[in-house]
Structures are given as C-alpha cells and as structure tokens.
Design an enzyme around this catalytic site. Structure first.
Site, mmCIF file in Angstrom:
data_model
loop_
_atom_site.group_PDB
_atom_site.id
_atom_site.type_symbol
_atom_site.label_atom_id
_atom_site.label_comp_id
_atom_site.label_asym_id
_atom_site.label_seq_id
_atom_site.Cartn_x
_atom_site.Cartn_y
_atom_site.Cartn_z
ATOM 1 N N GLU A 38 13.040 1.857 14.882
ATOM 2 C CA GLU A 38 12.602 3.098 14.202
ATOM 3 C C GLU A 38 12.444 4.230 15.202
ATOM 4 O O GLU A 38 12.433 5.398 14.837
ATOM 5 C CB GLU A 38 11.265 2.877 13.486
ATOM 6 C CG GLU A 38 11.381 2.082 12.210
ATOM 7 C CD GLU A 38 10.025 1.809 11.610
ATOM 8 O OE1 GLU A 38 9.648 2.509 10.666
ATOM 9 O OE2 GLU A 38 9.334 0.900 12.098
ATOM 10 N N PRO A 67 -2.403 -8.505 5.602
ATOM 11 C CA PRO A 67 -3.730 -9.023 5.243
ATOM 12 C C PRO A 67 -4.798 -8.348 6.111
ATOM 13 O O PRO A 67 -4.591 -8.172 7.315
ATOM 14 C CB PRO A 67 -3.623 -10.521 5.545
ATOM 15 C CG PRO A 67 -2.160 -10.805 5.556
ATOM 16 C CD PRO A 67 -1.508 -9.555 6.071
ATOM 17 N N HIS A 97 -5.572 3.156 3.245
ATOM 18 C CA HIS A 97 -6.347 1.933 3.484
ATOM 19 C C HIS A 97 -7.838 2.161 3.267
ATOM 20 O O HIS A 97 -8.544 1.280 2.788
ATOM 21 C CB HIS A 97 -6.066 1.381 4.882
ATOM 22 C CG HIS A 97 -4.674 0.829 4.999
ATOM 23 N ND1 HIS A 97 -3.939 0.876 6.153
ATOM 24 C CD2 HIS A 97 -3.876 0.225 4.080
ATOM 25 C CE1 HIS A 97 -2.746 0.327 5.945
ATOM 26 N NE2 HIS A 97 -2.694 -0.070 4.691
ATOM 27 N N ASN A 135 0.820 -1.222 0.000
ATOM 28 C CA ASN A 135 0.000 0.000 0.000
ATOM 29 C C ASN A 135 0.856 1.275 0.000
ATOM 30 O O ASN A 135 0.397 2.316 -0.440
ATOM 31 C CB ASN A 135 -0.961 0.013 1.193
ATOM 32 C CG ASN A 135 -2.209 -0.811 0.916
ATOM 33 O OD1 ASN A 135 -3.242 -0.286 0.519
ATOM 34 N ND2 ASN A 135 -2.122 -2.119 1.098
ATOM 35 N N HIS A 142 10.691 -4.824 11.578
ATOM 36 C CA HIS A 142 11.015 -3.400 11.651
ATOM 37 C C HIS A 142 11.611 -3.180 13.038
ATOM 38 O O HIS A 142 10.954 -3.466 14.040
ATOM 39 C CB HIS A 142 9.751 -2.553 11.490
ATOM 40 C CG HIS A 142 9.324 -2.392 10.077
ATOM 41 N ND1 HIS A 142 8.928 -3.448 9.311
ATOM 42 C CD2 HIS A 142 9.244 -1.290 9.283
ATOM 43 C CE1 HIS A 142 8.615 -3.002 8.094
ATOM 44 N NE2 HIS A 142 8.799 -1.697 8.048
ATOM 45 N N THR A 196 2.775 -7.127 2.638
ATOM 46 C CA THR A 196 1.496 -6.464 2.853
ATOM 47 C C THR A 196 0.786 -7.060 4.059
ATOM 48 O O THR A 196 0.999 -8.218 4.400
ATOM 49 C CB THR A 196 0.612 -6.517 1.589
ATOM 50 O OG1 THR A 196 -0.476 -5.598 1.764
ATOM 51 C CG2 THR A 196 0.060 -7.908 1.295
ATOM 52 N N ASP A 240 11.081 1.000 0.969
ATOM 53 C CA ASP A 240 10.067 1.059 2.028
ATOM 54 C C ASP A 240 8.686 1.335 1.411
ATOM 55 O O ASP A 240 7.858 0.439 1.339
ATOM 56 C CB ASP A 240 10.433 2.132 3.067
ATOM 57 C CG ASP A 240 9.867 1.819 4.448
ATOM 58 O OD1 ASP A 240 9.339 0.712 4.633
ATOM 59 O OD2 ASP A 240 9.969 2.683 5.352
ATOM 60 N N ASP A 241 8.471 2.598 0.998
ATOM 61 C CA ASP A 241 7.159 3.003 0.471
ATOM 62 C C ASP A 241 7.405 3.975 -0.679
ATOM 63 O O ASP A 241 7.375 5.193 -0.479
ATOM 64 C CB ASP A 241 6.361 3.713 1.568
ATOM 65 C CG ASP A 241 6.140 2.826 2.781
ATOM 66 O OD1 ASP A 241 5.341 1.883 2.680
ATOM 67 O OD2 ASP A 241 6.778 3.061 3.828
HETATM 68 P P1 IMP Z 1 0.239 -2.571 3.579
HETATM 69 O O1 IMP Z 1 0.758 -3.549 4.605
HETATM 70 O O2 IMP Z 1 0.284 -3.093 2.184
HETATM 71 O O3 IMP Z 1 -1.122 -2.041 3.959
HETATM 72 O O4 IMP Z 1 1.256 -1.331 3.566
HETATM 73 C C1 IMP Z 1 1.154 -0.220 4.453
HETATM 74 C C2 IMP Z 1 1.475 -0.626 5.880
HETATM 75 O O5 IMP Z 1 2.864 -0.955 5.983
HETATM 76 C C3 IMP Z 1 1.309 0.507 6.896
HETATM 77 O O6 IMP Z 1 -0.031 0.600 7.354
HETATM 78 C C4 IMP Z 1 2.267 0.087 8.011
HETATM 79 O O7 IMP Z 1 1.668 -0.894 8.843
HETATM 80 C C5 IMP Z 1 3.390 -0.569 7.252
HETATM 81 N N1 IMP Z 1 4.486 0.389 7.037
HETATM 82 C C6 IMP Z 1 4.797 1.058 5.915
HETATM 83 N N2 IMP Z 1 5.881 1.847 6.119
HETATM 84 C C7 IMP Z 1 6.278 1.625 7.373
HETATM 85 C C8 IMP Z 1 7.358 2.146 8.163
HETATM 86 O O8 IMP Z 1 8.191 2.984 7.752
HETATM 87 N N3 IMP Z 1 7.420 1.701 9.449
HETATM 88 C C9 IMP Z 1 6.544 0.793 9.955
HETATM 89 N N4 IMP Z 1 5.522 0.296 9.244
HETATM 90 C C10 IMP Z 1 5.405 0.708 7.960
HETATM 91 ZN ZN ZN Z 2 8.855 -0.594 6.270
#
Ligand code: IMP
Ligand code: ZN
Length: 364
Positions: free
Chosen positions: A227, A99, A65, A17, A224, A97, A302-303
C-alpha cells in the site's frame, strides 16, 4: 449498474468496521454526543467527508472504533453489514475484522468475536451459511443463480467466512493471540487470517512468528501488501507465499515479476485506492495490466462504508473504465471460487451455482 447488482458476486476483502453504514455511524456519534463523550459537530464533519487522504482514513478508523467498541453495537453492525452485502447479491462473503480488547467495556478478543457471531446469527432477511469446518463433509443441496438473484424458489442465501485481522500496531504476542483465537473458532466460521492496519506502522518481522504459526496450523492467510512503497517488505511478503494479497499498489518491476511468477491472487480495491490516493486515477490502475496478463484477481470494496461504495459499483467502475463485459465480470467471480478460503463443500456449491447461471444472466 443494474446488471452489476443482479450478478452473483464474491467479496473477499471487506473490513467489518469499514463497512458500517453511514447512517448507523452518525446515529452512534449523535448518541455519544448527547452523552457529552464527543463533540458531535466535529465528528459529523469527519464522517460525512467524501475524499480522505490515507492518514485521514486511519484517523476515521480510530473514531469508528470509539463509536463501535461495545458488544451490542458490534452485533448490530455485523448484522447490517451482512444484510447490505446480501442485498447487493453477494453470494459468498469473507468478512474480516480485528478482534479487540477493551477492559472498560469488559471486552476481550473472544467476546468481541462472539458479538460478531451473534450478529451473523441474528440476520433473518437472508439465509446465512457460516463456512465452518464441521460442515465440510455434509453435501448440501446446491443453488442456482436464478434462485439467488430472483429469489423465486427459496430465500436468498449468502455464505459467510470470517477472517481475523492482525493490526500492524500489535505486538508479536497479540498477533499470536489472534491466531490462537482463529484456530479455536474454526468450527464457528473463521476461515483465515489477515494482516492489515496503517502500512507505515509496524515491521514485517513482528508479525512473522504469528503468521508462520497460522500457516503451520493450516490457516489460510491474506496480507495487505504494497500500500506504500516498501520493496523489502513486499518481497518478504510475497516470498512468504500467502494464499492471497490485497492492493499491490506500490510495486516496481521486480515485485510485479515475482507476483506474476508466484501467481498469488490479488484482491483489487479500485475506489479505496483512488480515494486514499495510493493510485493517481482509475485509468492507470494496475488492475488493467494484471487482468490482461490473466493474473488471478477479484474486485473488492475494502471499506464500503468509509469509501461510500458497493461491490456492484466497483464492477460498474471496472466495466466503464476498462471495457470489461458481462461475461468477463461473471467469469472473474467464477474463477475466484478457486481462491476463496472456505472448504470444498462451499466451493462445490458455488461452482454449481455459477455453472448454471451464465446463460440466464446474459439474458437478463
Ligand atoms: P475492523 O478490523 O473491523 O476494525 O475494520 C477496520 C480496520 O481494518 C482498520 O482499523 C484497519 O486496521 C483495517 N483496514 C481497513 N482498511 C484498510 C486499508 O485500506 N489498509 C489497511 N488496513 C485497513
Ligand atoms: Zn483492506
């Protein structure tokens, strides 16, 4: 940058996401705005904002989300994310991801994951090799860097392995449910477990039973870690001996020593750490010390959607900041094959590909 794009790369820390395209996110927000479900101008401002604090990043994930929790959208997002990584010459991608259950959409953790798999199956611009266990013994042909970068002899190919994330907001039971799902889906491309989510929420002991269960069942785990400053949790995480950790930002001497002694590979996310201000500036990033100490590590995004980056941009940034050369960047990826979560067949194919590719790439 051009060279960084052309280099075959391994991406081990990408949240589905968080990797969504801005354009897709805006389109989804506009559609929900038209239905009156959200106020589009407010949301547009949040999506287009460039620098975000740690708190704001997690607010943005909650918004993402809301926009993406629908089977069809999950499928589309997954397809686009894999296409984007393949376009950037990622040859092995571990996509993680969380779930999600959402009764109002008839979504269970399993149906969410099926929507992800449907997205992977619908990719047609590139050949996708899902790293599932059943394929472990088949010895497929290997690919050279020339095949993959220049696309001369066959279609581009990307190996994809899925990691199921446990969100730190979840209960022990929910975390165990995710691990059970991962075990059920090992034959479908799931290669491991991740612990992520807002680091100031949740306790290590809440997730430990699920993580121990995953470990007993032979599922590789990445955490993780560090952080935010939390030395007790960092030490507990390192002593758990995960196969890898992400970030490692707020370590003190004791934790650095332990990490280095245990040689746990680190997924380094430069831009993410700078934008969330976990690290003050890129030139003081711990990448430099770990790299100099020859500690196992790999650059990751990461994102890439949320932080407007790409894996090639991360290599370009490391190169310009720390003076890392082409050969070193290539070797960093080659060495990372040792700590990917996929089976030996995939490792062997990647090793062959990288072994044949260095001289070609240095001449590009
Ligand atoms: P998803 O798991 O596909 O929904 O991707 C987004 C989720 O990844 C977020 O809601 C967080 O739980 C996690 N996430 C993304 N980036 C970080 C980060 O830098 N630190 C910790 N969790 C992260
Ligand atoms: Zn991450």
């Amino acid at each position: 940058m051009e060279w960084c794009v052309s280099m075959p790369k391994i991406e081990l820390h990408a949240h589905l996401n968080g990797s969504i395209r801005d354009s897709t996110l805006l389109k989804l927000a506009r559609e929900l705005g038209e239905k009156g479900a959200i106020n589009f101008p407010d949301v547009e401002h949040v999506i287009l904002k460039n620098d975000r604090s740690f708190k704001e990043v997690f607010k943005l994930f909650d918004l993402i989300h809301i926009l993406t929790t629908d089977h069809k959208i999950v499928t589309r997002m997954t397809k686009e994310v894999i296409e984007d990584f393949a376009d950037d010459n990622v040859v092995y991608l571990e996509l993680r991801t969380t779930p999600k259950n959402n009764d109002s959409k008839g979504m269970s953790k399993r149906s969410y994951m099926e929507a992800v798999l449907e997205g992977i199956r619908s990719v047609n611009s590139v050949e996708v090799d899902l790293c599932h266990k059943l394929k472990e013994d088949t010895s497929a042909h290997s690919h050279t860097v020339d095949d993959i970068c220049n696309n001369k002899t066959r279609r581009k190919k990307i190996y994809v392995g899925l990691l199921l994330s446990i969100d730190r907001r979840e209960t022990t039971e929910a975390a165990i449910e995710t691990v059970k799902l991962a075990l059920e889906m090992r034959d479908l491309g799931v290669v491991g477990i991740d612990l992520s989510g807002n680091p100031v929420i949740g306790e290590w002991l809440t997730f430990l039973p699920a993580l121990e269960f995953a470990k007993e069942q032979g599922l590789p785990i990445t955490l993780h870690c560090g952080e935010v400053p939390n030395p007790d949790e960092i030490r507990a995480m390192l002593n758990f001996l995960p196969r890898r950790i992400g970030h490692a930002c707020c370590f003190e001497d004791d934790e650095w020593n332990l990490l280095k002694r245990l040689k746990i590979p680190v997924e380094i996310c430069l831009t993410s750490n700078i934008i969330t201000e976990t690290i003050a500036s890129v030139d003081v990033h711990h990448f430099a010390d770990l790299y100099k100490s020859n500690h196992p590590l790999i650059l990751c995004t990461d994102d890439c959607g949320v932080f407007s980056t790409s894996i090639s941009a991360e290599y370009a940034l490391a190169s310009s900041t720390f003076g890392i050369g082409k050969r070193e960047m290539f070797e960093m990826n080659d060495r990372a094959i040792d700590f990917i979560f996929a089976c030996d067949r995939v490792k062997q194919e990647l090793k062959t590909m990288f072994a044949s590719g260095l001289s070609e790439l240095l001449n590009l």
